[in-house]
Motif scaffolding. Structure first.
Motif, PDB file in Angstrom:
ATOM      1  N   ILE A   1     -50.274  69.435  11.306  1.00  0.00           N
ATOM      2  CA  ILE A   1     -50.371  67.887  11.112  1.00  0.00           C
ATOM      3  C   ILE A   1     -50.977  67.620  12.247  1.00  0.00           C
ATOM      4  O   ILE A   1     -50.978  67.919  13.312  1.00  0.00           O
ATOM      5  CB  ILE A   1     -49.173  67.167  10.796  1.00  0.00           C
ATOM      6  CG1 ILE A   1     -48.461  67.659   9.349  1.00  0.00           C
ATOM      7  CG2 ILE A   1     -49.182  65.919  10.848  1.00  0.00           C
ATOM      8  CD1 ILE A   1     -47.123  67.310   9.406  1.00  0.00           C
ATOM      9  N   VAL A   2     -52.336  66.786  11.980  1.00  0.00           N
ATOM     10  CA  VAL A   2     -52.925  66.024  13.123  1.00  0.00           C
ATOM     11  C   VAL A   2     -52.563  64.590  13.133  1.00  0.00           C
ATOM     12  O   VAL A   2     -52.763  63.831  12.097  1.00  0.00           O
ATOM     13  CB  VAL A   2     -54.628  66.215  12.852  1.00  0.00           C
ATOM     14  CG1 VAL A   2     -55.437  65.591  14.000  1.00  0.00           C
ATOM     15  CG2 VAL A   2     -54.709  67.746  12.809  1.00  0.00           C
ATOM     16  N   LEU A   3     -52.245  64.006  14.164  1.00  0.00           N
ATOM     17  CA  LEU A   3     -52.125  62.692  14.496  1.00  0.00           C
ATOM     18  C   LEU A   3     -53.297  62.155  15.105  1.00  0.00           C
ATOM     19  O   LEU A   3     -53.684  62.634  16.343  1.00  0.00           O
ATOM     20  CB  LEU A   3     -50.885  62.345  15.328  1.00  0.00           C
ATOM     21  CG  LEU A   3     -49.323  62.956  14.763  1.00  0.00           C
ATOM     22  CD1 LEU A   3     -48.423  62.597  15.538  1.00  0.00           C
ATOM     23  CD2 LEU A   3     -49.185  62.708  13.355  1.00  0.00           C
ATOM     24  N   GLY A   4     -53.808  61.210  14.542  1.00  0.00           N
ATOM     25  CA  GLY A   4     -54.818  60.239  15.012  1.00  0.00           C
ATOM     26  C   GLY A   4     -54.726  58.876  15.496  1.00  0.00           C
ATOM     27  O   GLY A   4     -54.263  58.099  14.547  1.00  0.00           O
ATOM     28  N   ASP A   5     -54.714  58.786  16.739  1.00  0.00           N
ATOM     29  CA  ASP A   5     -54.654  57.322  17.581  1.00  0.00           C
ATOM     30  C   ASP A   5     -55.686  56.834  18.149  1.00  0.00           C
ATOM     31  O   ASP A   5     -55.844  55.952  18.853  1.00  0.00           O
ATOM     32  CB  ASP A   5     -53.204  57.273  18.206  1.00  0.00           C
ATOM     33  CG  ASP A   5     -53.505  58.225  19.374  1.00  0.00           C
ATOM     34  OD1 ASP A   5     -54.438  58.738  19.588  1.00  0.00           O
ATOM     35  OD2 ASP A   5     -52.335  58.002  20.189  1.00  0.00           O
ATOM     36  N   ARG A   6     -56.781  57.633  17.872  1.00  0.00           N
ATOM     37  CA  ARG A   6     -58.213  57.358  18.723  1.00  0.00           C
ATOM     38  C   ARG A   6     -57.902  57.216  20.345  1.00  0.00           C
ATOM     39  O   ARG A   6     -58.374  56.185  20.937  1.00  0.00           O
ATOM     40  CB  ARG A   6     -58.733  55.821  18.263  1.00  0.00           C
ATOM     41  CG  ARG A   6     -58.977  55.666  16.673  1.00  0.00           C
ATOM     42  CD  ARG A   6     -59.769  54.636  16.336  1.00  0.00           C
ATOM     43  NE  ARG A   6     -61.153  54.667  16.805  1.00  0.00           N
ATOM     44  CZ  ARG A   6     -62.165  55.454  16.319  1.00  0.00           C
ATOM     45  NH1 ARG A   6     -62.146  55.990  15.273  1.00  0.00           N
ATOM     46  NH2 ARG A   6     -63.343  55.261  16.977  1.00  0.00           N
ATOM     47  N   PHE A   7     -57.449  58.363  20.534  1.00  0.00           N
ATOM     48  CA  PHE A   7     -56.911  58.593  21.890  1.00  0.00           C
ATOM     49  C   PHE A   7     -56.458  57.284  22.615  1.00  0.00           C
ATOM     50  O   PHE A   7     -56.785  57.172  23.735  1.00  0.00           O
ATOM     51  CB  PHE A   7     -58.166  59.008  22.840  1.00  0.00           C
ATOM     52  CG  PHE A   7     -59.008  60.099  22.063  1.00  0.00           C
ATOM     53  CD1 PHE A   7     -58.574  61.529  22.282  1.00  0.00           C
ATOM     54  CD2 PHE A   7     -59.880  59.915  21.147  1.00  0.00           C
ATOM     55  CE1 PHE A   7     -59.124  62.594  21.655  1.00  0.00           C
ATOM     56  CE2 PHE A   7     -60.666  61.073  20.365  1.00  0.00           C
ATOM     57  CZ  PHE A   7     -60.164  62.531  20.852  1.00  0.00           C
ATOM     58  N   GLY A   8     -55.404  57.029  21.956  1.00  0.00           N
ATOM     59  CA  GLY A   8     -54.404  55.928  22.435  1.00  0.00           C
ATOM     60  C   GLY A   8     -54.871  54.477  22.088  1.00  0.00           C
ATOM     61  O   GLY A   8     -54.093  53.677  22.698  1.00  0.00           O
ATOM     62  N   ALA A   9     -56.212  54.222  21.511  1.00  0.00           N
ATOM     63  CA  ALA A   9     -56.704  52.854  21.440  1.00  0.00           C
ATOM     64  C   ALA A   9     -56.136  52.199  20.041  1.00  0.00           C
ATOM     65  O   ALA A   9     -56.135  50.988  20.124  1.00  0.00           O
ATOM     66  CB  ALA A   9     -58.241  53.246  21.239  1.00  0.00           C
TER      67      ALA A   9
ATOM     68  N   GLN B   1     -53.107  57.563  12.134  1.00  0.00           N
ATOM     69  CA  GLN B   1     -53.587  58.168  11.148  1.00  0.00           C
ATOM     70  C   GLN B   1     -52.727  59.563  10.994  1.00  0.00           C
ATOM     71  O   GLN B   1     -52.532  60.348  12.222  1.00  0.00           O
ATOM     72  CB  GLN B   1     -55.061  58.560  10.987  1.00  0.00           C
ATOM     73  CG  GLN B   1     -55.774  59.348  10.173  1.00  0.00           C
ATOM     74  CD  GLN B   1     -57.114  59.532  10.238  1.00  0.00           C
ATOM     75  OE1 GLN B   1     -57.842  58.440   9.874  1.00  0.00           O
ATOM     76  NE2 GLN B   1     -57.553  60.613  10.284  1.00  0.00           N
ATOM     77  N   ILE B   2     -52.323  60.019   9.958  1.00  0.00           N
ATOM     78  CA  ILE B   2     -51.652  61.472   9.710  1.00  0.00           C
ATOM     79  C   ILE B   2     -52.522  62.058   8.741  1.00  0.00           C
ATOM     80  O   ILE B   2     -52.745  61.907   7.785  1.00  0.00           O
ATOM     81  CB  ILE B   2     -50.222  61.088   9.140  1.00  0.00           C
ATOM     82  CG1 ILE B   2     -49.311  60.397  10.404  1.00  0.00           C
ATOM     83  CG2 ILE B   2     -49.773  62.609   8.846  1.00  0.00           C
ATOM     84  CD1 ILE B   2     -47.958  60.363   9.772  1.00  0.00           C
ATOM     85  N   GLU B   3     -52.724  63.340   9.273  1.00  0.00           N
ATOM     86  CA  GLU B   3     -53.686  64.216   8.650  1.00  0.00           C
ATOM     87  C   GLU B   3     -52.680  65.625   8.120  1.00  0.00           C
ATOM     88  O   GLU B   3     -52.218  66.087   9.281  1.00  0.00           O
ATOM     89  CB  GLU B   3     -54.935  64.888   9.008  1.00  0.00           C
ATOM     90  CG  GLU B   3     -56.073  63.564   9.443  1.00  0.00           C
ATOM     91  CD  GLU B   3     -56.956  63.483   7.900  1.00  0.00           C
ATOM     92  OE1 GLU B   3     -56.732  64.222   7.041  1.00  0.00           O
ATOM     93  OE2 GLU B   3     -57.817  62.498   7.949  1.00  0.00           O
ATOM     94  N   ILE B   4     -52.523  65.857   6.842  1.00  0.00           N
ATOM     95  CA  ILE B   4     -51.445  66.924   6.510  1.00  0.00           C
ATOM     96  C   ILE B   4     -52.416  68.068   5.910  1.00  0.00           C
ATOM     97  O   ILE B   4     -53.255  68.125   5.200  1.00  0.00           O
ATOM     98  CB  ILE B   4     -50.546  66.519   5.680  1.00  0.00           C
ATOM     99  CG1 ILE B   4     -49.695  65.247   6.309  1.00  0.00           C
ATOM    100  CG2 ILE B   4     -49.789  67.628   5.225  1.00  0.00           C
ATOM    101  CD1 ILE B   4     -48.796  64.718   5.025  1.00  0.00           C
TER     102      ILE B   4
END
Length: 296
Positions: A192-200, A247-250
């Motif tokens: 799983i990839v978590l995307g937070d735009r590098f904290g933004a 964002q969660i990518e499974i």
């Protein structure tokens, strides 16, 4: 359901909780399975090939959200028809027989790759259309599908902010198993990839809570690589204003036979684990996620 004007079939569905009990909103923009006959007629690909771009069954993986007091927003139309995780202006001139408006963003990296708001290709690189489109066709799709989705999302965010002083959007996606390939030889594949735009796009505590819950269930989690978050994260994520988007990518290999686009035995196990994640997120304290001045 959120119906379109003129009695056309609804483009999106909001499964609302009996009682709104959390600022969390779960959204599945790419799991729509209602393929318009118009798309099937104009495409050079069959329905199965078009489904390669779909985040298949992700909406079902998160369907416990309403039971935990959180709404679940899902697009009912397919990503190959309209991609709501793009800017409304990301249009590809190569697809159109007539000139696009000057406002069109024809040079974004996503458009160059063929993956604008009206995609030119499916995930495996095949062209979708057997002919060029007219701009009025795109304009109609955006009005019928893109706008209702974003209107529904904006309303859910406004409702959460009104009730809790903040909103947390969990933007739910899946990625091809190849996207979870390990960065170095000998390492385990990413689940799983978590995307937070590098904290933004969200407060650190949101991403940390999700990562900890998933790791406790045995999943290998990556942050922002290879997916850092798309249009929804960049357009709505405003932590300083109390709006957080993660964002969660499974990895589809966890639950899907990617060739047949069929659920595997892993689907129910993953679904159970994600239900635990939903329950954990529903317990997040709104006080820690409100704008600083509101929390004081």
């Amino acid at each position: 359901m959120v119906a379109n004007e003129g009695g056309t079939p609804p483009a999106v569905e909001v499964s609302a909780p009996a009682l709104l009990a959390t600022p969390c909103i779960f959204a599945s923009p790419h799991s729509g399975r209602r393929y318009p006959p118009e798309l099937l007629r104009m495409s050079r690909l069959d329905r199965h090939a078009l489904r390669q771009s779909e985040d298949s069954y992700v909406d079902l993986l998160f369907d416990a959200a309403p039971a935990h007091g959180a709404p679940l927003l899902r697009a009912l139309f397919p990503r190959a028809w309209v991609d709501v995780n793009r800017s409304r202006d990301e249009l590809d001139q190569r697809m159109f027989a007539d000139p696009l408006p000057t406002s069109a963003d024809t040079r974004s990296n996503r458009v160059r790759a063929g993956l604008g708001v009206i995609p030119r290709i499916v995930a495996d690189g095949q062209d979708i259309y057997s002919r060029k489109l007219k701009f009025f066709e795109a304009r109609r799709r955006l009005a019928d599908c893109y706008d209702p989705y974003h209107l529904a999302l904006a309303r859910l965010i406004a409702d959460a902010r009104s009730r809790f002083g903040c909103a947390v959007v969990i933007d739910c996606h899946s990625m091809p198993s190849a996207g979870g390939a390990p960065f170095r030889e000998g390492e385990r594949a990413i689940d799983i990839v978590l995307g937070d735009r590098f904290g933004a796009s969200c407060a650190p505590g949101v991403a940390a809570a999700v990562e900890q819950a998933l790791a406790a269930s045995g999943y290998l989690v990556s942050r922002n690589a290879p997916y850092a978050g798309g249009h929804v994260a960049s357009a709505y994520g405003r932590p300083a204003e109390g709006v957080h988007v993660l964002q969660i990518e499974i990895n589809r290999g966890l639950y899907l036979d990617e060739k047949r686009i069929a659920r595997t035995d892993g689907f129910e196990r993953l679904r159970r684990d994600l239900r635990k994640l939903v329950a954990e997120l529903a317990r997040l304290s709104p006080a820690a996620l409100r704008p600083a001045q509101a929390a004081e």
